[in-house]
Design a protein around this motif. Sequence first.
Motif, short mmCIF file in Angstrom:
data_model
loop_
_atom_site.label_atom_id
_atom_site.label_comp_id
_atom_site.label_asym_id
_atom_site.label_seq_id
_atom_site.Cartn_x
_atom_site.Cartn_y
_atom_site.Cartn_z
N TYR A 1 -9.32 -9.88 3.96
CA TYR A 1 -8.02 -9.65 3.35
C TYR A 1 -7.69 -8.19 3.15
CZ TYR A 1 -3.98 -10.19 0.54
OH TYR A 1 -2.56 -10.20 -0.07
N ASN A 2 -6.75 -7.76 3.79
CA ASN A 2 -6.23 -6.33 3.48
C ASN A 2 -5.13 -5.99 2.60
OD1 ASN A 2 -6.15 -3.52 3.85
ND2 ASN A 2 -6.50 -3.32 6.05
N PRO A 3 -5.43 -5.53 1.38
CA PRO A 3 -4.12 -5.24 0.58
C PRO A 3 -3.41 -3.85 0.72
CG PRO A 3 -6.30 -4.81 -0.71
CD PRO A 3 -6.50 -5.16 0.69
N TYR B 1 2.50 3.67 3.68
CA TYR B 1 1.70 2.71 4.04
C TYR B 1 0.62 3.22 5.47
CZ TYR B 1 4.33 0.00 0.87
OH TYR B 1 4.86 0.02 -0.22
N ARG C 1 0.96 -10.94 0.31
CA ARG C 1 1.01 -9.85 -0.69
C ARG C 1 1.79 -10.18 -2.03
NH1 ARG C 1 5.44 -6.75 -1.97
NH2 ARG C 1 5.07 -4.86 -3.10
N ASP D 1 -0.67 -10.32 9.55
CA ASP D 1 0.52 -9.29 9.40
C ASP D 1 1.10 -9.31 10.75
OD1 ASP D 1 -2.36 -7.94 9.80
OD2 ASP D 1 -0.99 -6.48 10.58
N TYR E 1 -0.69 -12.27 -3.97
CA TYR E 1 -1.87 -11.21 -4.48
C TYR E 1 -1.45 -10.52 -5.85
CZ TYR E 1 -5.07 -7.20 -4.02
OH TYR E 1 -5.95 -6.31 -4.57
N HIS F 1 0.57 -7.36 3.10
CA HIS F 1 -0.61 -7.34 3.45
C HIS F 1 -1.11 -8.27 4.46
CE1 HIS F 1 -1.44 -6.73 -1.50
NE2 HIS F 1 -0.75 -5.64 -0.80
#
Length: 488
Positions: free
Chosen positions: A89-91, A124, A196, A259, A199, A82
């Motif tokens: 925040y980008n999961p 992804y 990640r 990332d 999370y 992530h």
Amino acid sequence: MINSMLANPLLSLDYEPALELLGDDYYDRVAAAQFPAHILRFRNDELLPLLDLDPKTVSDADFIEAFGKFQGIRPFLALRYHGYQFGEYNPALGDGRGFLYGQVRGVDGELYDFGTKGSGTTPYSRGGDGRLTLKGGVREVIAAEALHRLGVRTSRCLSLVETGESLWRGDEPSPTRSSVMVRFSRSHIRFGTFERLHYFKRKDLIATLLDHVIESYYPHLANQSDRYVLFYAELVRRVAELVAQWMSAGFCHAVLNTDNMSITGESFDYGPYAFIPAYNLRFTAAYFDYSGLYSYGNQPTICRQNLEMLQRPLELVLSSRDLESGLSPFWDYYQTAYRQRMLGKLGFDEIEIPAANELLNLTIQILQETEISYHGFFAELAQQFDHTWREDVGNIFSQATTSDDALVTLWNQWKVLYFNLLLSLPEEEMEQIQARLYQHNPATVPVRPLIEAAWKSIAEEDNWSDFYTLIDQIRARYGSPKSSMSET
Ligand code: AMP
Ligand code: MG
């Protein structure tokens, strides 16, 4: 087929399944795209000795088979991660157009990744095409070679293969050509890999991955009982030094999302980056960076913030007090490394006299006020320096002229400071000053117009010679014969 694969030195390397053995919580097994064409555009022969390979024994066809057609029996692992992108925040991230192709141990004993970019879609890809534009590939090759020449701890590109597809992009005239690149780096594990796991509240996986990171990339810490604390403290130092390397190299990475931050403190992933044309802290390289968050001058602050954000996942296995004390020397590390690098660009080794700081500050002031080429100034210094500069202040930059009175005053101050520093050192030191100037200040740094000119020849005439010449010029060392770029 089997015979040719066995004969391919790139496929017969001793691949170490280091990350694969950690289990499939960290990746997905994926397949490579089949491309309509494979044209080798760049092979990095400088890297082959590190793999114990003699470039003469590796053919272009070997590169294409291994790094264009992806033949062989190795698993391809799309890594899960992530990240914070422009603060959000980008999961939904992860390797969307690449995979870990394999890991190998260099003759230096270090573990390296082969990671692809543009090798097809994965779980992804988020609706993306999984591809890399040829221009994007060319730009990443150039960035890595230039940063390496400038002494930045960076990933490199092992190969770039043009793949014969037409791609559509909002930020390039489209249709545009496609490519697949293989990146050679110390790990593709990112800050976002840990984010990640946090999370998903997987303390167990964080500990396993941390042990793996320490064993593979911080092996001197592996047997320490407080190895997690020591790891974070060392990561802080590595990142502070890396950002000092970017700043002195006049480099703006442009997308410092978590990332894109390597857990080994190595620089990687070059998208809309730029080498600054002139010293300007507000310079931004990405057209979509509207607020200037990742401007050239903001990079140290952002990297520190990213390290701070990494404390959240690490808090699952470490006390927040230890993390805070690990982070606290960041600015000291940064300032020390930046000062040392900049003094190196001015020709000096660490000198603890106030005049050195004065020279540094004045240099930056002049670069900022004149808006002259940042890289051009240092290249000129390296080229014009000679031993007579120590004999008479009038010999320093004797050809330079300016009609601006304020600047004349600043320049004269600069010359006097430089002269006095030279006088404070023994005459024998002049050779080393020249050597340092040559080492730190390449004659060619690929600012945008140089990259665009090389790209124009490719785009309009499919003429690659300007690109190869640019790579040669970037790699060149003063006084050395032109390096031999492999023609592909
Ligand atoms: P980058 O800007 O290259 O660091 O990429 C950010 C994220 O977007 C990563 O998860 C990439 O894998 C993904 N990504 C970027 N470009 C593409 C593409 N053309 N197709 C699929 N995923 C992509
Ligand atoms: Mg990235």
